[in-house]
Design a protein around this motif. Sequence first.
Motif, PDB file in Angstrom:
ATOM      1  N   ALA A   1      -6.165   9.071  -3.455  1.00 32.88           N
ATOM      2  CA  ALA A   1      -7.813   8.613  -3.231  1.00 32.88           C
ATOM      3  C   ALA A   1      -7.909   7.851  -4.114  1.00 32.88           C
ATOM      4  O   ALA A   1      -8.683   6.782  -3.385  1.00 32.88           O
ATOM      5  CB  ALA A   1      -7.830   9.735  -4.692  1.00 32.88           C
ATOM      6  N   LYS A   2      -6.689   7.017  -4.260  1.00 27.93           N
ATOM      7  CA  LYS A   2      -6.882   5.903  -4.519  1.00 27.93           C
ATOM      8  C   LYS A   2      -6.762   4.486  -3.380  1.00 27.93           C
ATOM      9  O   LYS A   2      -7.498   3.573  -3.395  1.00 27.93           O
ATOM     10  CB  LYS A   2      -5.828   4.744  -5.741  1.00 27.93           C
ATOM     11  CG  LYS A   2      -6.092   5.852  -6.911  1.00 27.93           C
ATOM     12  CD  LYS A   2      -4.869   5.069  -8.045  1.00 27.93           C
ATOM     13  CE  LYS A   2      -5.104   5.851  -8.851  1.00 27.93           C
ATOM     14  NZ  LYS A   2      -3.967   5.700 -10.037  1.00 27.93           N
ATOM     15  N   LEU A   3      -6.373   5.047  -2.115  1.00 34.44           N
ATOM     16  CA  LEU A   3      -6.489   4.023  -1.417  1.00 34.44           C
ATOM     17  C   LEU A   3      -8.489   4.461  -0.515  1.00 34.44           C
ATOM     18  O   LEU A   3      -8.506   3.977   0.682  1.00 34.44           O
ATOM     19  CB  LEU A   3      -4.977   5.062  -0.074  1.00 34.44           C
ATOM     20  CG  LEU A   3      -3.984   4.210  -0.647  1.00 34.44           C
ATOM     21  CD1 LEU A   3      -3.339   5.245   0.373  1.00 34.44           C
ATOM     22  CD2 LEU A   3      -4.034   2.797  -0.371  1.00 34.44           C
ATOM     23  N   SER A   4      -9.082   5.466  -1.302  1.00 36.04           N
ATOM     24  CA  SER A   4     -10.798   5.500  -0.616  1.00 36.04           C
ATOM     25  C   SER A   4     -11.023   3.645   0.239  1.00 36.04           C
ATOM     26  O   SER A   4     -11.648   3.896   0.994  1.00 36.04           O
ATOM     27  CB  SER A   4     -11.602   5.903  -1.645  1.00 36.04           C
ATOM     28  OG  SER A   4     -10.988   7.440  -1.581  1.00 36.04           O
TER      29      SER A   4
ATOM     30  N   LEU B   1       1.126  -1.205   0.251  1.00 31.71           N
ATOM     31  CA  LEU B   1      -0.234   0.301   0.008  1.00 31.71           C
ATOM     32  C   LEU B   1       0.688   0.912   0.269  1.00 31.71           C
ATOM     33  O   LEU B   1       0.057   2.407  -0.215  1.00 31.71           O
ATOM     34  CB  LEU B   1      -0.785   0.001   1.062  1.00 31.71           C
ATOM     35  CG  LEU B   1      -1.925  -0.952   1.595  1.00 31.71           C
ATOM     36  CD1 LEU B   1      -3.428  -0.995   2.704  1.00 31.71           C
ATOM     37  CD2 LEU B   1      -2.970  -0.647   0.102  1.00 31.71           C
ATOM     38  N   VAL B   2       1.764   1.466   0.369  1.00 29.01           N
ATOM     39  CA  VAL B   2       2.533   1.771   0.378  1.00 29.01           C
ATOM     40  C   VAL B   2       3.040   2.523  -1.185  1.00 29.01           C
ATOM     41  O   VAL B   2       3.998   4.101  -0.937  1.00 29.01           O
ATOM     42  CB  VAL B   2       3.904   2.049   1.590  1.00 29.01           C
ATOM     43  CG1 VAL B   2       3.319   1.562   2.881  1.00 29.01           C
ATOM     44  CG2 VAL B   2       4.905   1.076   0.813  1.00 29.01           C
ATOM     45  N   LEU B   3       3.705   1.834  -2.086  1.00 24.04           N
ATOM     46  CA  LEU B   3       3.433   2.217  -2.943  1.00 24.04           C
ATOM     47  C   LEU B   3       2.292   3.272  -3.883  1.00 24.04           C
ATOM     48  O   LEU B   3       3.286   3.799  -5.059  1.00 24.04           O
ATOM     49  CB  LEU B   3       3.741   1.067  -3.957  1.00 24.04           C
ATOM     50  CG  LEU B   3       4.826   0.050  -3.794  1.00 24.04           C
ATOM     51  CD1 LEU B   3       5.192  -1.220  -3.851  1.00 24.04           C
ATOM     52  CD2 LEU B   3       6.386   0.789  -3.591  1.00 24.04           C
ATOM     53  N   ILE B   4       1.435   2.765  -2.905  1.00 24.48           N
ATOM     54  CA  ILE B   4       0.610   3.840  -3.710  1.00 24.48           C
ATOM     55  C   ILE B   4       0.596   5.821  -3.838  1.00 24.48           C
ATOM     56  O   ILE B   4       0.757   5.753  -2.563  1.00 24.48           O
ATOM     57  CB  ILE B   4      -0.418   3.481  -3.834  1.00 24.48           C
ATOM     58  CG1 ILE B   4      -1.370   2.013  -4.106  1.00 24.48           C
ATOM     59  CG2 ILE B   4      -1.963   4.870  -3.822  1.00 24.48           C
ATOM     60  CD1 ILE B   4      -2.469   1.014  -3.354  1.00 24.48           C
ATOM     61  N   ARG B   5       0.960   5.743  -4.811  1.00 25.30           N
ATOM     62  CA  ARG B   5       1.202   7.704  -4.284  1.00 25.30           C
ATOM     63  C   ARG B   5      -0.427   8.979  -4.455  1.00 25.30           C
ATOM     64  O   ARG B   5      -0.048   9.461  -3.596  1.00 25.30           O
ATOM     65  CB  ARG B   5       2.280   8.296  -5.708  1.00 25.30           C
ATOM     66  CG  ARG B   5       3.959   7.052  -5.186  1.00 25.30           C
ATOM     67  CD  ARG B   5       4.099   8.026  -4.055  1.00 25.30           C
ATOM     68  NE  ARG B   5       5.557   7.256  -3.718  1.00 25.30           N
ATOM     69  CZ  ARG B   5       5.563   6.560  -2.314  1.00 25.30           C
ATOM     70  NH1 ARG B   5       5.264   7.059  -1.626  1.00 25.30           N
ATOM     71  NH2 ARG B   5       6.638   6.121  -2.389  1.00 25.30           N
TER      72      ARG B   5
END
Length: 168
Positions: free
Chosen positions: A48-51, A41-45
Motif C-alpha cells: 500500500a505504501k507503493l501507491s 523500492l524492494v525493501l518496502i514490504r
Amino acid sequence: LQVGTCCSYLINVAEMLHKTFFPSIETWVLICCEATVISPLVLIRNVAKLSPVNLVGGALTILGICVTFGLLGSQLSSDGAVSVEPVNSRGLMVCIGIACFAFEGIGLVIPIYDSCRFPGSFAVVYSATIATIVLLIVGMSFLGYLAFGCETNTLVLVNLPEGLLTKG
C-alpha cells in the motif's frame, strides 16, 4: 520469466533515455542508474505504501500510450502506409515473447481477487482490463506495422522519427 521482464524494462527505458535525453551517456550506465534508483523500492514490504509510485507509473503509461498512438497516426498521415506482408513467420517467436511480456502480471490475479472489496464484480473488471490490454497491443502493433512495415522494431518507439526531445 519475471527476471527477464525486469531486465527488459531496464533495457527499454535505458534505450529510450539514451535516445531522447542522454545521447552522450552509454546505455549500460543508464541501466546501472535505473537499478540504483529502483532497488530501494524492494525493501518496502507494505504494498500500500507503493501507491504513489504506482500512480505516477500509471499516469506515465497512459501518457506514453497516447503520445505513441498520436505519433504513429501522424507518421501514417504524412507518409502513408507502407506495403506489408500478411503473415511474417520470422517474427513468430517475437510475437510469443511479447505476449508473455504483456501478460507477465497474471500471477497477481489471485492476490488481487482476495483483496477485492466486491469480489462479485471481479470477473467483469478483469475481463474488461484484459480486453483493453489486448486492444491496445493489437492496435499499436497494427499501426506500427502499417507505418514502418518489415522495418518495425520490437520496441516501436525506436522507429519513431526524431522530434522535440531527440533533436541533437
